[in-house]
Design a protein around this motif. Structure first.
Motif, PDB file in Angstrom:
ATOM      1  N   SER A   1       0.806  -1.073   0.036  1.00 47.27           N
ATOM      2  CA  SER A   1      -0.031   0.275  -0.260  1.00 47.27           C
ATOM      3  C   SER A   1       0.464   1.191   0.061  1.00 47.27           C
TER       4      SER A   1
ATOM      5  N   THR B   1      -5.759   2.366  -1.513  1.00 47.95           N
ATOM      6  CA  THR B   1      -6.657   1.675  -0.626  1.00 47.95           C
ATOM      7  C   THR B   1      -6.328   0.608  -1.044  1.00 47.95           C
ATOM      8  N   LEU B   2      -5.695  -0.872  -0.780  1.00 53.71           N
ATOM      9  CA  LEU B   2      -5.687  -2.198  -1.640  1.00 53.71           C
ATOM     10  C   LEU B   2      -6.851  -3.074  -1.360  1.00 53.71           C
ATOM     11  N   GLU B   3      -7.061  -3.258  -2.081  1.00 53.55           N
ATOM     12  CA  GLU B   3      -8.490  -4.313  -2.789  1.00 53.55           C
ATOM     13  C   GLU B   3      -8.591  -5.700  -0.819  1.00 53.55           C
ATOM     14  N   LYS B   4      -7.512  -6.384  -1.299  1.00 58.19           N
ATOM     15  CA  LYS B   4      -7.689  -6.884   0.104  1.00 58.19           C
ATOM     16  C   LYS B   4      -5.671  -7.100  -0.080  1.00 58.19           C
ATOM     17  N   ILE B   5      -4.994  -7.786   1.135  1.00 58.45           N
ATOM     18  CA  ILE B   5      -4.058  -8.367   1.561  1.00 58.45           C
ATOM     19  C   ILE B   5      -3.410  -9.214   1.235  1.00 58.45           C
TER      20      ILE B   5
ATOM     21  N   PRO C   1      -4.614  -1.616   4.378  1.00 61.20           N
ATOM     22  CA  PRO C   1      -5.038  -1.687   2.966  1.00 61.20           C
ATOM     23  C   PRO C   1      -4.550  -0.095   2.521  1.00 61.20           C
TER      24      PRO C   1
END
Length: 146
Positions: free
Chosen positions: A31, A43-47, A57
């Protein structure tokens, strides 16, 4: 969080003009690196990494602003693989008899893996030129957490 404090501390003690900041994240939790490269909060959708304990995120508020105003430069690596992070943990454990988790291994991999050697050459060169010293004269401080 912690990176805001690092930037603030370096500036407060007078090192902000010549001390580069180098960060590392695994590819599945990058991120900060993605935010640095885009110039705004991402912002990441998921890790998607085994190095998830320090993964976020989205980076903390204020980090991108501090990074943009930080004079000495920031190098953000966001392509450390999970196996590279784990191997760095094993190498660090062998060298220092201290076991850390893969979130810390992402940063350690920059020192144990030659793939990112040119990054340190570039950051040391710019820091040395600012200080008027020879490249490689100064210490490297590694925050070993996790």
């Amino acid at each position: 969080g912690m990176l805001c404090g690092i930037y603030d501390g370096l500036v407060e003690c007078g090192w902000g003009d010549y001390t580069s900041v180098v960060t590392a994240e695994t590819a599945g939790a990058a991120s900060f690196a993605k935010s640095v490269h885009s110039g705004e909060h991402v912002t990441l959708e998921k890790i998607e990494t085994i190095a998830s304990t320090l993964a976020a995120p989205k980076v903390a508020d204020g980090v991108i602003e501090r990074m943009k105003s930080y004079k000495a430069g920031t190098y953000a690596v966001g392509d450390v693989s999970d196996p590279e992070a784990v191997q760095a943990c094993v190498s660090f454990s062998r060298d220092h008899r201290f076991l850390v988790e893969p979130s810390c291994g992402a940063a350690l991999s920059l020192l144990y893996n030659d793939r990112h050697k040119s990054l340190f050459d570039a950051s040391c060169r710019s820091s040395s030129e600012e200080r008027g010293t020879q490249r490689g004269e100064g210490p490297i401080v590694m925050i070993v957490c996790g």
